[in-house]
Write an enzyme that holds these catalytic residues in place. Structure first.
Site, PDB file in Angstrom:
ATOM      1  N   ARG A 149       0.832  -1.207   0.000  1.00  0.00           N
ATOM      2  CA  ARG A 149       0.000   0.000   0.000  1.00  0.00           C
ATOM      3  C   ARG A 149       0.869   1.261   0.000  1.00  0.00           C
ATOM      4  NH1 ARG A 149      -5.240   1.320  -1.198  1.00  0.00           N
ATOM      5  NH2 ARG A 149      -5.934   3.098   0.046  1.00  0.00           N
ATOM      6  N   GLU A 153     -12.018 -19.799  28.973  1.00  0.00           N
ATOM      7  CA  GLU A 153     -11.018 -20.344  29.895  1.00  0.00           C
ATOM      8  C   GLU A 153     -10.441 -19.265  30.814  1.00  0.00           C
ATOM      9  OE1 GLU A 153      -9.607 -23.771  29.028  1.00  0.00           O
ATOM     10  OE2 GLU A 153     -10.835 -23.994  27.238  1.00  0.00           O
ATOM     11  N   THR A 210     -11.374 -14.976  31.999  1.00  0.00           N
ATOM     12  CA  THR A 210     -11.231 -13.637  31.398  1.00  0.00           C
ATOM     13  C   THR A 210      -9.891 -13.021  31.814  1.00  0.00           C
ATOM     14  OG1 THR A 210     -12.219 -12.554  33.319  1.00  0.00           O
ATOM     15  CG2 THR A 210     -13.734 -13.265  31.575  1.00  0.00           C
ATOM     16  N   GLU A 243      -9.484 -10.304  33.339  1.00  0.00           N
ATOM     17  CA  GLU A 243      -9.572  -9.801  34.723  1.00  0.00           C
ATOM     18  C   GLU A 243      -9.314 -10.942  35.709  1.00  0.00           C
ATOM     19  OE1 GLU A 243     -11.752  -9.180  32.351  1.00  0.00           O
ATOM     20  OE2 GLU A 243     -11.582  -7.014  32.083  1.00  0.00           O
ATOM     21  N   GLY A 258      -5.968   0.403   7.176  1.00  0.00           N
ATOM     22  CA  GLY A 258      -6.875   1.537   6.968  1.00  0.00           C
ATOM     23  C   GLY A 258      -8.313   1.040   6.942  1.00  0.00           C
TER      24      GLY A 258
HETATM   25  C1  LIG Z   1     -16.582 -17.311  21.456  1.00  0.00           C
HETATM   26  C2  LIG Z   1     -16.833 -17.872  22.811  1.00  0.00           C
HETATM   27  C3  LIG Z   1     -16.868 -19.249  22.982  1.00  0.00           C
HETATM   28  C4  LIG Z   1     -17.158 -19.789  24.245  1.00  0.00           C
HETATM   29  N1  LIG Z   1     -17.226 -21.144  24.374  1.00  0.00           N
HETATM   30  C5  LIG Z   1     -17.585 -21.653  25.582  1.00  0.00           C
HETATM   31  C6  LIG Z   1     -17.764 -23.071  25.736  1.00  0.00           C
HETATM   32  O1  LIG Z   1     -17.558 -23.846  24.793  1.00  0.00           O
HETATM   33  N2  LIG Z   1     -18.155 -23.549  26.944  1.00  0.00           N
HETATM   34  C7  LIG Z   1     -18.394 -22.717  28.011  1.00  0.00           C
HETATM   35  O2  LIG Z   1     -18.745 -23.223  29.061  1.00  0.00           O
HETATM   36  N3  LIG Z   1     -18.242 -21.371  27.888  1.00  0.00           N
HETATM   37  C8  LIG Z   1     -17.850 -20.824  26.712  1.00  0.00           C
HETATM   38  N4  LIG Z   1     -17.692 -19.463  26.580  1.00  0.00           N
HETATM   39  C9  LIG Z   1     -18.026 -18.606  27.712  1.00  0.00           C
HETATM   40  C10 LIG Z   1     -16.825 -18.007  28.427  1.00  0.00           C
HETATM   41  O3  LIG Z   1     -16.136 -19.020  29.113  1.00  0.00           O
HETATM   42  C11 LIG Z   1     -17.389 -16.914  29.362  1.00  0.00           C
HETATM   43  O4  LIG Z   1     -17.794 -15.831  28.542  1.00  0.00           O
HETATM   44  C12 LIG Z   1     -16.376 -16.453  30.382  1.00  0.00           C
HETATM   45  O5  LIG Z   1     -16.103 -17.474  31.310  1.00  0.00           O
HETATM   46  C13 LIG Z   1     -16.866 -15.213  31.147  1.00  0.00           C
HETATM   47  O6  LIG Z   1     -18.135 -15.421  31.673  1.00  0.00           O
HETATM   48  P1  LIG Z   1     -19.290 -14.346  31.390  1.00  0.00           P
HETATM   49  O7  LIG Z   1     -19.303 -14.032  29.938  1.00  0.00           O
HETATM   50  O8  LIG Z   1     -20.525 -14.847  32.019  1.00  0.00           O
HETATM   51  O9  LIG Z   1     -18.794 -13.015  32.134  1.00  0.00           O
HETATM   52  P2  LIG Z   1     -18.952 -12.711  33.691  1.00  0.00           P
HETATM   53  O10 LIG Z   1     -18.410 -13.820  34.496  1.00  0.00           O
HETATM   54  O11 LIG Z   1     -20.332 -12.249  33.938  1.00  0.00           O
HETATM   55  O12 LIG Z   1     -17.966 -11.461  33.816  1.00  0.00           O
HETATM   56  C14 LIG Z   1     -18.323 -10.151  33.311  1.00  0.00           C
HETATM   57  C15 LIG Z   1     -17.125  -9.221  33.511  1.00  0.00           C
HETATM   58  O13 LIG Z   1     -16.815  -9.133  34.917  1.00  0.00           O
HETATM   59  C16 LIG Z   1     -15.455  -9.474  35.130  1.00  0.00           C
HETATM   60  N5  LIG Z   1     -15.282 -10.153  36.397  1.00  0.00           N
HETATM   61  C17 LIG Z   1     -15.949 -11.244  36.886  1.00  0.00           C
HETATM   62  N6  LIG Z   1     -15.461 -11.608  38.078  1.00  0.00           N
HETATM   63  C18 LIG Z   1     -14.481 -10.734  38.368  1.00  0.00           C
HETATM   64  C19 LIG Z   1     -13.585 -10.549  39.483  1.00  0.00           C
HETATM   65  N7  LIG Z   1     -13.589 -11.378  40.530  1.00  0.00           N
HETATM   66  N8  LIG Z   1     -12.687  -9.538  39.431  1.00  0.00           N
HETATM   67  C20 LIG Z   1     -12.638  -8.690  38.373  1.00  0.00           C
HETATM   68  N9  LIG Z   1     -13.460  -8.808  37.304  1.00  0.00           N
HETATM   69  C21 LIG Z   1     -14.351  -9.804  37.306  1.00  0.00           C
HETATM   70  C22 LIG Z   1     -15.107 -10.413  33.968  1.00  0.00           C
HETATM   71  O14 LIG Z   1     -13.711 -10.483  33.763  1.00  0.00           O
HETATM   72  C23 LIG Z   1     -15.861  -9.745  32.825  1.00  0.00           C
HETATM   73  O15 LIG Z   1     -15.107  -8.660  32.360  1.00  0.00           O
HETATM   74  C24 LIG Z   1     -17.383 -18.911  25.341  1.00  0.00           C
HETATM   75  C25 LIG Z   1     -17.337 -17.520  25.170  1.00  0.00           C
HETATM   76  C26 LIG Z   1     -17.057 -17.003  23.917  1.00  0.00           C
HETATM   77  C27 LIG Z   1     -17.022 -15.500  23.757  1.00  0.00           C
END
Ligand SMILES: Cc1cc2nc3c(=O)[nH]c(=O)nc-3n(C[C@H](O)[C@H](O)[C@H](O)COP(=O)(O)OP(=O)(O)OC[C@H]3O[C@@H](n4cnc5c(N)ncnc54)[C@H](O)[C@@H]3O)c2cc1C
Length: 392
Positions: free
Chosen positions: A276, A372, A374, A376, A348
């Site tokens: 580019r 597995e 987040t 956080e 871009g």
């Molecule tokens: C593409 C994709 C595929 C997935 N596949 C699977 C699957 O096959 N099987 C399965 O079981 N799950 C699956 N998941 C789910 C994933 O494991 C969850 O999204 C993840 O564990 C977080 O849970 P939640 O989304 O309910 O967020 P929550 O637990 O509600 O958390 C919300 C926010 O709060 C923060 N938070 C929570 N507790 C704390 C703390 N103590 N301190 C600071 N911050 C905190 C989190 O980090 C996050 O930012 C998948 C998710 C995605 C996006």
């Protein structure tokens, strides 16, 4: 495709491990990459791509040979996850869910009957796996899960809902966690191996996402779903150690996948920066674009080092390596997200056009920050280990 980073990435690998990388990369670029975009556009689960894995032993790299697997070592497993994820999130997820969360738990905690029954089918690809952990009320706070397992004559009845479940519609084995006693929180959590095709009371519904349409994420409902006594993995109320061990290995493989995805962002950004032009020169000659390329390169290789080192610790028999698993997952998922942002920026506006692959990788990389554990959660865990609040 070779990159200048390969020299460092391969430096202290064995000849066999280097050969595996070469083989997987050539396979992935020829047999998977050219078809991924089409599956995504059609929101079609890539069964035909997954079917190409077993003949090469890529479905069972963590499964012992005596159960039909192709077990070599943990670092090699990471290389397979990395190279497949470099071209496709979903195919790599099939491998890592099956090997880390499910087969890994069966190998460590399963009875001989459970190993004989499940591992060969997972390794030969006839039985895909799903991990049913997350619930509508939350995925991070698993000790607070609401799905119950109630003891009945000859087995258990499962009731509850799991959400975000990858591969559910195509899986022949669910790894399910449920509580045998909600009041006991973590102490009630129990792991089960559930055959979704043979179990009445399971319904699978769509769980629409803005990304990874080809993964067809699902919600799974258990309504008085009867599962036999021998479906329990480990002991009642001892599911948290199973889960913890499964997640440590799972975090290793997801971290390896993140490295692959971060690398792909570099692979896509370099030729674009060299082609580019703006203001009469290649954009790759601008210092600010070069800064992004350097940052992408360094953070990818730093994450890769931590992931491989974790693999070596596991190969040496270090039992859990939980802090190091959190470090690998955190660093590599953040590298994948930041690399995707930088690579889109280098493209871009075309970074978000359907003509280019990189825009798709942006949300796919972001999703790696959740599964597995987040970012956080891992940030919290690492600090707690370092402060001695939590013990390895
Ligand atoms: C593409 C994709 C595929 C997935 N596949 C699977 C699957 O096959 N099987 C399965 O079981 N799950 C699956 N998941 C789910 C994933 O494991 C969850 O999204 C993840 O564990 C977080 O849970 P939640 O989304 O309910 O967020 P929550 O637990 O509600 O958390 C919300 C926010 O709060 C923060 N938070 C929570 N507790 C704390 C703390 N103590 N301190 C600071 N911050 C905190 C989190 O980090 C996050 O930012 C998948 C998710 C995605 C996006």
């Amino acid at each position: 495709m070779q990159t200048p980073l390969d020299r460092m990435a391969d430096f202290d690998l064995s000849d066999e491990q280097r050969q595996v990388r070469k083989t997987v990369r050539a396979f992935a670029e020829k047999e998977i990459l050219p078809f991924v975009e089409q599956y995504e556009q059609e929101a079609r689960y890539p069964l035909e791509l997954i079917a190409k894995l077993p003949p090469l032993g890529f479905m069972g790299p963590m499964i012992p040979e005596e159960y039909g697997g192709s077990y070599m070592d943990v670092v090699t497993y990471g290389i397979i996850c990395e190279e497949i994820a470099r071209v496709d999130w979903v195919t790599a997820s099939v491998i890592s869910v099956a090997n880390s969360l499910v087969a890994g738990s069966i190998t460590k905690f399963g009875t001989e009957e459970q190993k004989q029954r499940w591992l060969p089918q997972v390794a030969d690809g006839t039985c895909l796996c799903s991990a049913c952990l997350t619930e509508p009320g939350g995925g991070t706070d698993l000790g607070n899960m609401k799905t119950t397992a109630t003891k009945v004559e000859g087995g258990w009845k499962l009731n509850g809902t799991k959400v975000f479940i990858s591969h559910a519609d195509h899986a022949g084995l669910f790894f399910v966690v449920a509580s045998v006693d909600l009041a006991r929180k973590h102490g009630g959590v129990t792991a089960f191996l559930v055959d979704p095709r043979e179990t009445e009371g399971i319904t699978i519904g769509a769980f629409p996402m803005r990304t990874l349409k080809r993964d067809q994420l699902a919600e799974v409902h258990f309504e008085d779903a009867f599962i036999p006594e021998d479906a329990i993995l480990g002991e009642p109320g001892r599911g948290f150690p199973v889960l913890g061990s499964a997640l440590d290995t799972g975090r290793f493989s997801v971290a390896a996948r993140c490295v692959g995805q971060a690398q792909r962002c570099i692979d896509l950004a370099l030729p674009y920066a060299l082609e580019r032009e703006a203001f009469g020169q290649k954009i790759g000659e601008f210092q600010m674009i070069q800064q992004k390329i350097t940052d992408m390169t360094c953070r990818t290789q730093a994450a890769r080092h931590v992931v491989y080192q974790l693999g070596r610790m596991k190969d040496a028999g270090v039992p859990r390596a939980s802090m190091e698993s959190s470090m690998a997952k955190l660093m590599s998922s953040q590298a994948a997200v930041q690399n995707a942002l930088d690579a889109v920026q280098i493209h871009g506006g075309y970074g978000l056009s359907e003509e280019y692959e990189i825009g798709r990788l942006l949300l796919e990389a972001k999703s790696l920050e959740f599964g597995e554990g987040t970012s956080e959660l891992h940030t919290k865990l690492i600090a707690e280990f370092m402060l001695g609040i939590r013990k390895q």
